[in-house]
Design a protein around this motif. Structure first.
Motif, PDB file in Angstrom:
ATOM      1  N   SER A 436       0.861  -1.177   0.000  1.00 16.10           N
ATOM      2  CA  SER A 436       0.000   0.000   0.000  1.00 16.10           C
ATOM      3  C   SER A 436       0.901   1.232   0.000  1.00 16.10           C
ATOM      4  CB  SER A 436      -0.928  -0.012   1.219  1.00 16.10           C
ATOM      5  OG  SER A 436      -0.173  -0.093   2.406  1.00 16.10           O
ATOM      6  N   ASP A 437       0.315   2.397  -0.034  1.00 18.50           N
ATOM      7  CA  ASP A 437       1.108   3.625  -0.121  1.00 18.50           C
ATOM      8  C   ASP A 437       1.767   3.928   1.213  1.00 18.50           C
ATOM      9  OD1 ASP A 437       0.356   3.953  -2.738  1.00 18.50           O
ATOM     10  OD2 ASP A 437      -1.390   5.192  -2.235  1.00 18.50           O
ATOM     11  N   ALA A 439       2.455   6.395   3.976  1.00 26.49           N
ATOM     12  CA  ALA A 439       1.582   7.473   4.432  1.00 26.49           C
ATOM     13  C   ALA A 439       2.309   8.527   5.244  1.00 26.49           C
ATOM     14  CB  ALA A 439       0.440   6.886   5.262  1.00 26.49           C
ATOM     15  N   LEU A 440       3.371   8.138   5.969  1.00 27.57           N
ATOM     16  CA  LEU A 440       3.949   9.094   6.926  1.00 27.57           C
ATOM     17  C   LEU A 440       5.361   8.681   7.278  1.00 27.57           C
ATOM     18  CD1 LEU A 440       3.445  11.500   8.894  1.00 27.57           C
ATOM     19  CD2 LEU A 440       2.707   9.774  10.584  1.00 27.57           C
ATOM     20  N   SER A 452       7.370  13.818   3.333  1.00 29.26           N
ATOM     21  CA  SER A 452       6.543  12.666   2.967  1.00 29.26           C
ATOM     22  C   SER A 452       7.244  11.744   1.986  1.00 29.26           C
ATOM     23  CB  SER A 452       5.219  13.142   2.368  1.00 29.26           C
ATOM     24  OG  SER A 452       5.474  13.923   1.209  1.00 29.26           O
ATOM     25  N   TYR A 474       5.407   4.781   8.073  1.00 38.15           N
ATOM     26  CA  TYR A 474       4.074   4.190   8.205  1.00 38.15           C
ATOM     27  C   TYR A 474       3.445   4.036   6.828  1.00 38.15           C
ATOM     28  CZ  TYR A 474       4.355   5.638  13.131  1.00 38.15           C
ATOM     29  OH  TYR A 474       4.722   5.806  14.430  1.00 38.15           O
ATOM     30  N   ASP A 475       2.724   2.895   6.665  1.00 37.53           N
ATOM     31  CA  ASP A 475       1.906   2.802   5.465  1.00 37.53           C
ATOM     32  C   ASP A 475       0.499   3.287   5.806  1.00 37.53           C
ATOM     33  OD1 ASP A 475       0.529   0.752   6.731  1.00 37.53           O
ATOM     34  OD2 ASP A 475       1.471  -0.840   5.576  1.00 37.53           O
ATOM     35  N   GLU A 476      -0.389   3.256   4.805  1.00 38.31           N
ATOM     36  CA  GLU A 476      -1.714   3.847   5.019  1.00 38.31           C
ATOM     37  C   GLU A 476      -2.597   3.021   5.939  1.00 38.31           C
ATOM     38  OE1 GLU A 476      -4.033   4.084   1.498  1.00 38.31           O
ATOM     39  OE2 GLU A 476      -3.127   2.299   0.612  1.00 38.31           O
ATOM     40  N   TYR A 477      -2.145   1.802   6.334  1.00 37.83           N
ATOM     41  CA  TYR A 477      -2.920   0.981   7.280  1.00 37.83           C
ATOM     42  C   TYR A 477      -2.232   0.924   8.632  1.00 37.83           C
ATOM     43  CZ  TYR A 477      -5.533  -0.172   3.156  1.00 37.83           C
ATOM     44  OH  TYR A 477      -6.307  -0.078   2.034  1.00 37.83           O
ATOM     45  N   ASP A 478      -1.353   1.946   8.849  1.00 34.32           N
ATOM     46  CA  ASP A 478      -0.707   2.154  10.150  1.00 34.32           C
ATOM     47  C   ASP A 478       0.286   1.047  10.510  1.00 34.32           C
ATOM     48  OD1 ASP A 478      -0.471   4.116  12.071  1.00 34.32           O
ATOM     49  OD2 ASP A 478      -1.666   2.995  13.535  1.00 34.32           O
TER      50      ASP A 478
END
Length: 561
Positions: A436-437, A439-440, A452, A474-478
């Motif tokens: 996934s992308d 995120a942070l 970013s 972090y990815d977009e699902y934490d």
């Protein structure tokens, strides 16, 4: 009477000739019973010469005699229920005046001496004292015993008669008898029956046969009677269907099995009119393979006494069974980026199964094997799996695929500790990958920032020193991954010559304008200050360029060396 005369006595006579008489000898007798009283008599007598003398006297008649029994009373017997009657006879010259009796159960006629019972007499002995009085109060007493006894047998009110009973029904028959005493006991000659107060019932389950029954009863004085009857148990009832049906369907290839239930108190036998079938104990089965079609059957049940009944059942053979899963689909959980490869199995009597899946865009199914057509994104895919046979019988099963991301990002290049010289600006690129992308990015020291895209920079000029940093991506699902990266800031070294350890690499880039730019990249392997600087590790490109700027005035061209 006596008289003495010289000559012979000639005649005697009285002044009252109606009551008394006197004979030639002078004997006076009464001519009738004299009532109590006073009688004045004058007696005359003469001789043969006519000489007469007389004398007067009084006869007093008194009653000092008790009455007497003509028949002395004796003990009497009376049958229970009979009317008691006893005529007493006594006599007295003055006449019987009255009678008395000592028992209120009896009375006696005052004038006639007849004893009668005034109440219903029970069995027993009654001692009676009877007194008879004459007109002058004289009496005679008699004591005797009246015995009331029961010597009479009970009597049937309706004489018992033979009975007929349907097999299985309870037997109940009331017989009635009477007796002046109470009915004491009833009894029978068979333990198959009970009798209570004249009601006869069966004590066991009565079979189809004849029962000869003798019925006895007695009264409380053991007078008894009996009667014989025949109880005939018959079976005239047809068997009763408990379970039956007009039509039963069976799947092609299945064994026919249908249980008929019929009830009869006698044993029953079963028959069926088709040789492809067998019935035993009510269970109908096929004894040969059955094709698709209808089979009308006549099933008959008969009891041991010839009573029977039948029913018509049509057996229908058809193919209506859907294929069956060997095991229901088990929901699958995939990690993001993984492929689905899940196999199912099913069976059908036809041997031909067609598979399909409700989402044919993202998934495909081939002979029970499910795969994804396209990469699956995070989410839940609720699916329906269908299987059909050649008869278009279909079975469905729910199935879900859950795609989730529980994998933290991975480092494309493992971050390495970095050293810069004091006054230099830190730029350090971190690169991480994830299905996934990203995120942070975070760094735990406010003297640094990271954007970013993973570019780490210092906020301001860093003092000389070491800076251990915790950098987390972090990815977009934490999901997260961190690394400890040490940034070292060093003092700038001092030197007048280019050490041989510096290797120069010239890169010539031809720009579109025809201008040639030359960049020199130095890799500093070891730099020594005049005061002797310890060995250091590898430096990055920016550090080397800064160093070259500082020392370029001291570098001589190669042709001068």
């Amino acid at each position: 009477m006596n008289s003495t005369v010289p000559s012979d006595v000639d005649e005697w006579w009285l002044n009252v000739s109606s009551t008394f008489i006197i004979d030639g000898n002078g004997v006076i007798t009464n001519t009738s019973v004299l009532p109590v009283g006073t009688y004045s008599l004058r007696v005359f007598v003469n001789d043969t010469y006519g000489q007469t003398i007389n004398a007067s006297f009084i006869i007093f008649v008194e009653d000092t005699t008790e009455p007497w029994w003509i028949d002395a009373p004796s003990d009497k017997y009376s049958e229970l229920g009979d009317f008691f009657y006893f005529d007493l006879n006594a006599s007295d010259f003055s006449g019987i005046d009255s009678w008395t009796i000592n028992n209120t159960d009896f009375s006696i006629g005052l004038s006639d001496g007849i004893i009668r019972n005034d109440t219903t007499l029970s069995v027993g002995n009654y001692t009676l004292e009877t007194v008879v009085f004459d007109d002058w109060g004289w009496n005679t007493t008699a004591i005797f015993v009246v015995t009331v006894d029961d010597r009479t047998n009970p009597d049937w009110i309706i004489f018992p008669s033979d009975q007929e009973l349907e097999f299985g029904n309870p037997f109940r028959y009331d017989v009635n008898a009477s007796d002046l005493s109470e009915i004491h006991t009833w009894w029978l000659n068979s333990s198959d029956f009970l009798v209570e107060q004249g009601r006869i019932t069966n004590n066991t389950s009565l079979q189809v046969q004849e029962y000869v029954l003798r019925i006895w009863l007695n009264d409380t004085w053991n007078n008894y009677i009996f009667a014989d009857i025949t109880i005939t148990v018959i079976d005239s009832t047809d068997p009763i269907w408990v379970t039956t049906t007009a039509e039963e369907k069976f799947e092609l290839g299945d064994d026919v099995s249908f249980l008929f239930v019929a009830f009869d108190l006698s044993p029953i036998q079963w028959t069926v009119n088709d040789t492809d079938f067998l019935i035993s104990g009510g269970l109908l089965t096929n004894i040969s393979a059955l094709d698709i079609g209808s089979y009308p059957l006549n099933v008959t049940v008969t009891d041991d006494h010839g009573n029977c009944d039948f029913t018509i059942l049509t057996i229908i053979i058809e193919d209506s069974t859907a294929p069956s899963y060997s095991g229901l689909p088990v929901n699958q959980i995939l990690e993001l980026g993984d492929s689905l490869n899940y196999a199912l199995d099913a069976s059908d009597l036809s041997g031909e199964i067609t598979w399909w899946i409700s989402d044919s865009v993202n998934f495909s199914i081939d002979a029970g094997r499910i795969t994804n057509r396209v990469p699956l994104v995070v989410g839940i895919y609720n699916l329906t799996i269908g299987i059909s046979d050649s008869s278009e019988n279909t079975a469905y099963a729910p199935f879900s695929v859950t795609v989730r991301d529980t994998t933290p990002p991975t480092w494309s290049t493992t971050p390495q500790d970095t050293t810069i010289f004091y006054g230099s600006h830190l730029t350090y690129q971190l690169v991480a990958d994830d299905e996934s992308d990203i995120a942070l990015w975070t760094v735990n020291d406010t003297r640094f920032t990271i954007n970013s895209n993973g570019l780490l920079e210092d906020v301001d000029t860093l003092p000389v020193g070491e800076y251990p940093l915790n950098i987390t991506v972090y990815d977009e699902y934490d999901n997260s991954r961190f690394v400890i990266l040490k940034i070292t800031v060093r003092e700038i070294p001092v030197t007048t010559t280019i050490p041989p350890e510096i290797i120069a690499l010239a890169i010539v880039v031809i720009v579109g304008t025809g201008v040639v730019s030359v960049f020199v990249l130095y890799r500093l392997k070891k730099v020594e200050k005049k005061s002797s600087v310890p060995k250091e590790g590898k430096e990055d490109l920016g550090t080397a360029l800064d160093y070259l700027d500082e020392i370029q005035d001291d570098i001589k061209p190669d042709d001068e060396n």
